[in-house]
Scaffold this active site. Structure first.
Site, mmCIF file in Angstrom:
data_model
loop_
_atom_site.group_PDB
_atom_site.id
_atom_site.type_symbol
_atom_site.label_atom_id
_atom_site.label_comp_id
_atom_site.label_asym_id
_atom_site.label_seq_id
_atom_site.Cartn_x
_atom_site.Cartn_y
_atom_site.Cartn_z
ATOM 1 N N GLU A 1 16.680 22.229 -68.665
ATOM 2 C CA GLU A 1 15.409 22.782 -68.218
ATOM 3 C C GLU A 1 14.326 22.402 -69.217
ATOM 4 O O GLU A 1 14.424 22.716 -70.395
ATOM 5 C CB GLU A 1 15.531 24.299 -68.122
ATOM 6 C CG GLU A 1 14.281 24.924 -67.582
ATOM 7 C CD GLU A 1 14.431 26.418 -67.383
ATOM 8 O OE1 GLU A 1 14.883 27.105 -68.314
ATOM 9 O OE2 GLU A 1 14.084 26.893 -66.294
ATOM 10 N N GLU B 1 17.836 37.104 -64.745
ATOM 11 C CA GLU B 1 17.125 36.031 -64.028
ATOM 12 C C GLU B 1 16.878 34.946 -65.051
ATOM 13 O O GLU B 1 16.040 35.110 -65.940
ATOM 14 C CB GLU B 1 15.782 36.545 -63.489
ATOM 15 C CG GLU B 1 15.885 37.652 -62.463
ATOM 16 C CD GLU B 1 16.487 37.185 -61.155
ATOM 17 O OE1 GLU B 1 16.503 35.962 -60.892
ATOM 18 O OE2 GLU B 1 16.955 38.047 -60.402
ATOM 19 N N GLY C 1 6.760 43.429 -79.414
ATOM 20 C CA GLY C 1 7.503 42.897 -80.550
ATOM 21 C C GLY C 1 8.450 41.793 -80.135
ATOM 22 O O GLY C 1 8.428 41.340 -78.991
ATOM 23 N N GLY D 1 11.983 39.498 -79.537
ATOM 24 C CA GLY D 1 13.293 39.652 -78.910
ATOM 25 C C GLY D 1 14.353 40.017 -79.919
ATOM 26 O O GLY D 1 15.217 40.854 -79.657
ATOM 27 N N VAL E 1 12.934 44.081 -81.273
ATOM 28 C CA VAL E 1 12.737 45.082 -80.205
ATOM 29 C C VAL E 1 13.715 44.840 -79.049
ATOM 30 O O VAL E 1 14.346 45.775 -78.539
ATOM 31 C CB VAL E 1 11.274 45.049 -79.710
ATOM 32 C CG1 VAL E 1 11.097 45.954 -78.503
ATOM 33 C CG2 VAL E 1 10.341 45.476 -80.839
ATOM 34 N N GLY E 2 13.853 43.570 -78.655
ATOM 35 C CA GLY E 2 14.766 43.241 -77.554
ATOM 36 C C GLY E 2 16.188 43.659 -77.877
ATOM 37 O O GLY E 2 16.850 44.358 -77.097
ATOM 38 N N CYS F 1 10.355 29.023 -63.527
ATOM 39 C CA CYS F 1 11.819 28.912 -63.492
ATOM 40 C C CYS F 1 12.283 28.245 -62.208
ATOM 41 O O CYS F 1 13.279 27.560 -62.187
ATOM 42 C CB CYS F 1 12.442 30.283 -63.634
ATOM 43 S SG CYS F 1 11.779 31.454 -62.453
ATOM 44 N N LYS G 1 9.798 45.535 -72.758
ATOM 45 C CA LYS G 1 9.430 44.674 -73.888
ATOM 46 C C LYS G 1 8.952 43.345 -73.320
ATOM 47 O O LYS G 1 9.724 42.501 -72.917
ATOM 48 C CB LYS G 1 10.608 44.403 -74.834
ATOM 49 C CG LYS G 1 10.130 43.705 -76.109
ATOM 50 C CD LYS G 1 11.084 42.686 -76.655
ATOM 51 C CE LYS G 1 10.928 41.285 -76.165
ATOM 52 N NZ LYS G 1 9.674 40.560 -76.518
#
Ligand code: NAP
Ligand code: MG
Length: 476
Positions: free
Chosen positions: A384, A250, A206, A208, A211-212, A284, A175
């Site tokens: 972040e 990650e 799709g 998160g 679908v996630g 990142c 995904k």
């Protein structure tokens, strides 16, 4: 400039080696440089996920039975097929998330092919079977892997999962990020062209939240490999716990770059800006905190300012532009509010600043920004930002530098500039998964991953392949 690719307007999911229309509606993919819609992709549903997982499950026994050396050969072909599609991939990524085209060809489209061929070479390093005492240890695939990826390096983040997972004999349901899904279509075609059997690699587009979540909760998915924010990683760990899945995470970072007294300052300044502003700071592993000896801050800041002002911000389809727009309007709001917060909290604005850039108001363009005299505990030094915002923090001695470097919840990467042995001794004290000394090169064979809340597990290198294996011990 308008990006059009006829092909991309007729997207479906990729399931069992073919295009499958979604069960729901569609989502538009927006070009952040222009606000234009560049494609529509299916807004996947849980039923689409079921179908893709069934396809991956059915393909698993056959793929797991292929010899690792034969899977490696197919990965080498896949790398060639990706390379053949470099320009299409680069154009699609530039259109969907605004990376400057010259960088897209190299970093966004080129690296994923490099990672794929480098992973193939690891086949001979992995101990697929090994004898320990009276046991034979056998490395087998984990099974069906659900891969969930972010928008900042849309294909690179995918291939750091797909290449090792395939080498280890797993089958995959991917995904990709809703914001930047287009390159995965070229990947699906490359997988098929390479001769990897249908069903081994599947894509469901799709959100998160639909679908996630369905993928993470699915009882027939054995492992989730996720790259994205720490917040989503926390949620994924929680949902995956119900079915005791293996989870690789990650996550975010707030990496420190320590300039030592014996550093080559000019080189440190140049490398720092390259790192901080590549991909408009949406990386990142970006070194977003620059730690400098207090008595040299003024000199270093002056050099940073001069070097920073050489960077051109503009249309990402322009070959000479080094900083494009941010990936979306949402990202613009977020980064802009952090720049305002830095000013409000009393950091010194060296260059850049909030607001739209005159002449570039139509896109998600932001000024690359440097703050000095940043309090290491302030919001801009702790959270972040995911944009081209660099915080310069002064330290009195090296113990303080190390303690500031380690003083966030994150632990993804770091950098040290200084005489090599000196820098190495500092690198060993940093609580991070990767450290770069004097701007050393990225190594696709070195494991990548985070300490602390930057994640669990490693990608790339032998460790990255082993993540996708189970070990069976057979006693004789
Ligand atoms: P994100 O919001 O966490 O999204 C990442 C992916 O996860 C997207 O595909 C997203 O779907 C999906 N997702 C979100 N919530 C989910 C849930 N509850 N269940 C399942 N899937 C879910 O991150 P992002 O904004 O795309 O990317 C920026 C973040 O990624 C930064 O924090 C950055 O540091 C991190 N990152 C880390 C690395 C690394 O290697 N450590 C590399 C790159 C980026 P949608 O399509 O709906 O967004
Ligand atoms: Mg977009």
């Amino acid at each position: 400039m308008t990006y059009t690719h006829e092909h991309l307007s007729t997207y479906g999911h990729w399931i069992d080696g073919t295009t499958v229309p979604g069960q729901g509606g569609t989502n538009d993919v927006i070009n952040p440089a222009t606000g234009e819609t560049v494609a529509a992709v299916p807004a996947g549903t849980a039923a689409d996920v079921d179908r893709a997982v069934a396809s991956a499950r059915a393909a698993l026994p056959g793929w797991a039975a292929v010899e690792p050396s034969d899977r490696a050969a197919l990965l080498r072909r896949l790398a060639e097929e990706l390379t053949a599609r470099n320009e299409d991939i680069a154009q699609a990524i530039t259109a969907e998330m605004g990376a400057p085209i010259a960088f897209s060809r190299l970093g966004q489209a080129g690296f994923p092919a490099l990672v794929t061929s480098a992973t193939a070479e690891l086949e001979s390093d992995v101990a697929w079977t090994e004898k320990v005492g009276n046991s034979v240890l056998v490395r087998e695939p984990v099974g069906v892997v659900g891969a969930i990826t972010p928008w900042n390096f849309p294909l690179q983040q995918v291939m750091t999962k797909v290449a090792p997972a395939l080498l280890a004999g797993n089958t995959i349901v991917l995904k990709p990020a809703e914001l930047a899904p287009l390159s995965t279509r070229f990947l699906a075609e490359a997988v098929a062209a390479a001769g990897i059997p249908a069903g081994v690699f599947n894509v469901v587009y799709g959100s998160g939240s639909v679908v996630g979540e369905a993928l993470v909760a699915h009882p027939d998915v054995d492992m989730i490999s996720f790259t994205g924010s720490t917040q989503a990683g926390r949620r994924i760990s929680t949902v995956a716990a119900n079915t005791i899945k293996r989870v690789g995470l990650e996550l975010g970072g707030k990496s420190a770059n320590i300039v030592l007294d014996d550093a080559d300052i000019d080189s440190a300044v140049q490398q720092t800006l390259v790192n901080s502003w590549t991909n408009a700071g949406q990386a990142c592993g970006a070194w977003t905190r620059l730690l400098v000896p207090a008595r040299r801050q003024a000199e270093i800041v002056q050099k940073l300012k001069a070097a920073a002002e050489q960077y051109s911000v503009g249309d990402p389809t322009d070959e000479s532009v080094r900083v494009g727009p941010l990936a979306s309007e949402g990202q613009w709001e977020r980064v802009n509010s952090y720049i305002e917060r830095g000013i409000a909290d009393g950091a010194t604005l060296v260059t850049g600043g909030p607001g739209r850039i005159p002449g570039l108001e139509h896109g998600a363009y932001i000024r690359p920004t440097i703050f000095a005299d940043v309090d290491p505990n302030s919001v801009i030094a702790q959270e972040e930002i995911f944009g081209p915002v660099l915080s310069v923090i002064a330290y009195e001695d090296e113990d303080e530098a190390v303690s500031i470097a380690n003083g966030t919840v994150y632990g993804l990467t770091g950098a040290v500039f200084g005489a090599q042995d000196h820098a190495l001794s500092i690198a060993r004290r940093m609580e991070v998964g990767q450290v770069y000394i004097n701007g050393a090169d990225f190594n696709p064979l070195a494991p990548f991953g985070g300490y602390k809340q930057s994640g669990t597990g490693r990608e790339l290198g032998r460790a990255g392949v082993e993540e996708f294996t189970e070990v069976k011990a057979i006693q004789l």
